[in-house]
Design a protein around this motif. Structure first.
Motif, short mmCIF file in Angstrom:
data_model
loop_
_atom_site.label_atom_id
_atom_site.label_comp_id
_atom_site.label_asym_id
_atom_site.label_seq_id
_atom_site.Cartn_x
_atom_site.Cartn_y
_atom_site.Cartn_z
N GLU A 16 0.83 -1.20 0.00
CA GLU A 16 0.00 0.00 0.00
C GLU A 16 0.87 1.26 0.00
N THR A 17 1.92 1.26 0.81
CA THR A 17 2.83 2.41 0.86
C THR A 17 3.50 2.63 -0.49
N PRO A 27 -5.98 4.34 1.15
CA PRO A 27 -7.26 3.64 1.36
C PRO A 27 -8.09 4.33 2.44
N ARG A 28 -9.38 4.47 2.19
CA ARG A 28 -10.28 5.09 3.16
C ARG A 28 -10.86 4.02 4.08
N ALA A 29 -11.21 4.42 5.27
CA ALA A 29 -11.81 3.50 6.23
C ALA A 29 -13.11 2.93 5.66
N GLY A 30 -13.28 1.64 5.78
CA GLY A 30 -14.49 0.99 5.31
C GLY A 30 -14.45 0.55 3.85
N THR A 31 -13.41 0.94 3.11
CA THR A 31 -13.28 0.52 1.71
C THR A 31 -12.75 -0.90 1.66
N LYS A 32 -13.35 -1.71 0.81
CA LYS A 32 -12.85 -3.08 0.65
C LYS A 32 -11.47 -3.03 0.01
N PRO A 33 -10.51 -3.82 0.54
CA PRO A 33 -9.15 -3.79 0.01
C PRO A 33 -9.06 -4.11 -1.47
#
Length: 100
Positions: A16-17, A27-33
């Motif tokens: 991700e980094t 990534p936003r909180a609650g978003t599926k990876p």
């Protein structure tokens, strides 16, 4: 590496980094990876590259040299070891998704 992000396995933070440093949004909180990964790959301009597949290696097993040399492998004639990368059909400045 993509599977690490999709399943949030150990090491997913590194991927991700890396994508964020290439220009993807965090990534936003609650978003599926899996959804975030798909969007991030589009944002960084990643594309899939087809290749000929992994290399295969064969070893003769035996207790000593005589046993190993007596084993017939039944393989086709050896081709030269590939010293060049697989050919790329398109040449663009976009980042490659082959490492993901």
């Amino acid at each position: 590496m993509a599977q690490k992000v999709r399943r949030q396995e150990p090491g997913h933070q590194y991927v991700e980094t890396m994508l964020i440093s290439m220009g993807a949004s965090a990534p936003r909180a609650g978003t599926k990876p899996a959804v975030w990964l798909r969007e991030a790959l589009v944002q960084v301009g990643a594309r899939n590259i087809r290749h000929r597949g992994p290399h295969r290696y064969v070893f003769r097993l035996g207790k000593n040299r005589r046993e190993r040399e007596s084993i017939e492998l039944g393989l086709p004639d050896r081709r030269p070891y590939p010293k060049r990368p697989d050919p790329v059909t398109e040449t663009t400045g976009a980042q490659s998704a082959a490492t993901l």
